[in-house]
Design a protein around this motif. Structure first.
Motif, mmCIF file in Angstrom:
data_model
loop_
_atom_site.group_PDB
_atom_site.id
_atom_site.type_symbol
_atom_site.label_atom_id
_atom_site.label_comp_id
_atom_site.label_asym_id
_atom_site.label_seq_id
_atom_site.Cartn_x
_atom_site.Cartn_y
_atom_site.Cartn_z
ATOM 1 N N VAL A 57 -15.733 -18.019 36.831
ATOM 2 C CA VAL A 57 -15.907 -17.279 35.575
ATOM 3 C C VAL A 57 -14.662 -17.336 34.703
ATOM 4 C CG1 VAL A 57 -17.557 -15.739 36.690
ATOM 5 C CG2 VAL A 57 -15.154 -15.058 36.540
ATOM 6 N N SER A 58 -13.485 -17.602 35.297
ATOM 7 C CA SER A 58 -12.242 -17.662 34.511
ATOM 8 C C SER A 58 -11.951 -19.058 33.992
ATOM 9 C CB SER A 58 -11.063 -17.177 35.356
ATOM 10 O OG SER A 58 -11.241 -15.838 35.763
ATOM 11 N N ASN A 59 -12.810 -20.014 34.292
ATOM 12 C CA ASN A 59 -12.606 -21.382 33.811
ATOM 13 C C ASN A 59 -13.228 -21.532 32.433
ATOM 14 O OD1 ASN A 59 -12.531 -24.204 33.401
ATOM 15 N ND2 ASN A 59 -12.659 -24.572 35.595
ATOM 16 N N PRO A 60 -12.440 -21.868 31.404
ATOM 17 C CA PRO A 60 -13.003 -21.985 30.045
ATOM 18 C C PRO A 60 -14.026 -23.092 29.909
ATOM 19 C CG PRO A 60 -10.732 -22.785 30.115
ATOM 20 C CD PRO A 60 -10.989 -22.119 31.429
ATOM 21 N N ALA A 110 -17.042 -16.289 31.223
ATOM 22 C CA ALA A 110 -16.266 -15.133 30.773
ATOM 23 C C ALA A 110 -15.149 -15.529 29.819
ATOM 24 C CB ALA A 110 -15.672 -14.396 31.972
ATOM 25 N N ILE A 111 -14.799 -16.815 29.805
ATOM 26 C CA ILE A 111 -13.738 -17.338 28.945
ATOM 27 C C ILE A 111 -14.315 -18.476 28.105
ATOM 28 C CG2 ILE A 111 -11.438 -18.407 28.895
ATOM 29 C CD1 ILE A 111 -11.275 -15.678 30.015
ATOM 30 N N ASP A 112 -14.019 -18.479 26.796
ATOM 31 C CA ASP A 112 -14.509 -19.562 25.946
ATOM 32 C C ASP A 112 -13.532 -20.723 25.948
ATOM 33 O OD1 ASP A 112 -12.412 -18.714 24.396
ATOM 34 O OD2 ASP A 112 -13.645 -17.900 22.786
ATOM 35 N N GLU A 113 -13.836 -21.733 25.138
ATOM 36 C CA GLU A 113 -13.001 -22.936 25.132
ATOM 37 C C GLU A 113 -11.624 -22.681 24.543
ATOM 38 O OE1 GLU A 113 -14.948 -22.669 21.171
ATOM 39 O OE2 GLU A 113 -15.534 -22.384 23.262
ATOM 40 N N LYS A 114 -11.451 -21.562 23.841
ATOM 41 C CA LYS A 114 -10.145 -21.197 23.281
ATOM 42 C C LYS A 114 -9.349 -20.308 24.235
ATOM 43 C CE LYS A 114 -11.142 -23.290 19.430
ATOM 44 N NZ LYS A 114 -10.507 -24.584 19.109
ATOM 45 N N ASN A 115 -9.871 -20.148 25.459
ATOM 46 C CA ASN A 115 -9.228 -19.331 26.493
ATOM 47 C C ASN A 115 -9.255 -17.845 26.164
ATOM 48 O OD1 ASN A 115 -8.038 -19.671 29.099
ATOM 49 N ND2 ASN A 115 -6.114 -18.908 28.267
#
Length: 319
Positions: A112-115, A120-125
């Motif tokens: 879930v923490s992998n963009p 849960a994290i988008d491509e912009k972190n």
């Protein structure tokens, strides 16, 4: 028989209750995220098709959270029954559950923490789902706490005490090592997603490279100190003090540039939090080294001041 086995109510009951709450929130949030996913759009405002791997990762997170919910619910019920709790608390079954859940939640946090997965994290972190992000980390910390507590009560293995007694500042170096790994990995993911394709400007990519370099250098230096402390129970004080000072100064530049408005760690996410955790760890390390140096200096001064008195007393005794 351990203390946990003698008492029907485990000292870990509160942690199991908290873990049950974290698993419930994470389960509900991941199911909702899977049914109503975060949609990205291209330059023409058209929805971008989701990666099939992301769907499989979402399903894995949902399954793990459901399994954890069921296990923790049953364990809480067992604790509430005095007879059943005697067969569970401090038993090998409880230890096995702690090991399994720690592994499951380590995988959940990694997913879930992998963009790249956009859960849960988008491509912009940046965090797009706070419940999944924060409560998955809370569940992982709770699982590790349960495992450590079980080892302490069942086998008299005090991991925290062993680490503390093994060598001074070892726990801080281990924390910094873990934070540096996350900083390096998060920065590398952002660079591959945004900078390798030329999507971001030069300033952003330069600061992303700074995060990668700082994470890699911090990992190597802290790993060397941790290895020396584990192998020999000590590390040369001058090297440790020098490393902590260098990492403190470099960490100050890292948080200043990486977590600023034009940096990759500006959005709240793994890179932001662990950059600051790494910096605060180096601050504690350097402060501890400075405290030890001042203490040693004061002892030397006291020894020099007391030596003439000792000579006078010896002379009086001789007379």
């Amino acid at each position: 028989m351990s203390d946990a086995q003698q008492s029907p109510r485990s000292p870990r009951f509160t942690h199991w209750m908290a873990f049950f709450v974290f698993a419930t929130i994470t389960m509900g949030a991941t199911i909702e995220a899977r049914n109503h996913p975060y949609v990205e759009y291209d330059d023409n405002d058209q929805p971008i098709a989701r990666d099939p791997k992301t769907l499989s990762y979402e399903n894995y997170a949902v399954i793990c959270s459901i399994i954890t919910f069921a296990i923790t619910f049953i364990i809480v019920i067992l604790h509430l029954n005095g007879v059943l709790s005697m067969f569970f608390v401090g038993s090998k079954i409880e230890g096995l559950m702690c090991f399994i859940l720690t592994g499951l939640w380590a995988a959940i946090v990694a997913i879930v923490s992998n963009p790249r997965h956009g859960i849960a994290i988008d491509e912009k972190n940046g965090i797009i789902n706070g419940n999944i992000y924060y409560f998955s980390w809370a569940g992982f910390v709770c699982a590790v706490t349960l495992l450590v507590s079980y080892l302490r009560s069942a086998f008299s293995v005090d991991l925290a005490g062993e680490i503390k007694n093994r060598s001074a500042r070892l726990q801080y170096w281990a924390l910094y090592l873990a934070a540096s790994l996350v900083v390096m990995g998060s920065s590398a993911n952002i660079y591959d997603e945004d900078c390798a394709n030329g999507m971001m400007d030069k300033t952003f990519c330069t600061r992303t490279k700074l995060g990668i370099s700082m994470g890699a250098a911090g990992t190597v230096m802290s790993l060397a100190i941790v290895a020396m402390k584990i192998a020999t129970a000590r590390a040369p004080f001058l090297i440790e003090a020098l490393f902590s000072f260098i990492l403190l100064v470099c960490g100050g530049f890292n948080v200043a540039f990486v977590t600023s408005h034009q940096g990759p760690g500006a959005p709240l996410g793994n890179l932001y939090y662990f950059s600051w955790i790494a910096f605060l760890s180096t601050f504690m390390l350097f402060a501890s080294c400075l405290e030890d140096y001042n203490a040693a200096k004061a002892m030397n001064q006291e020894g020099e001041a007391s030596s003439p008195e000792i000579q006078v007393e010896q002379l009086d005794d001789t007379i």
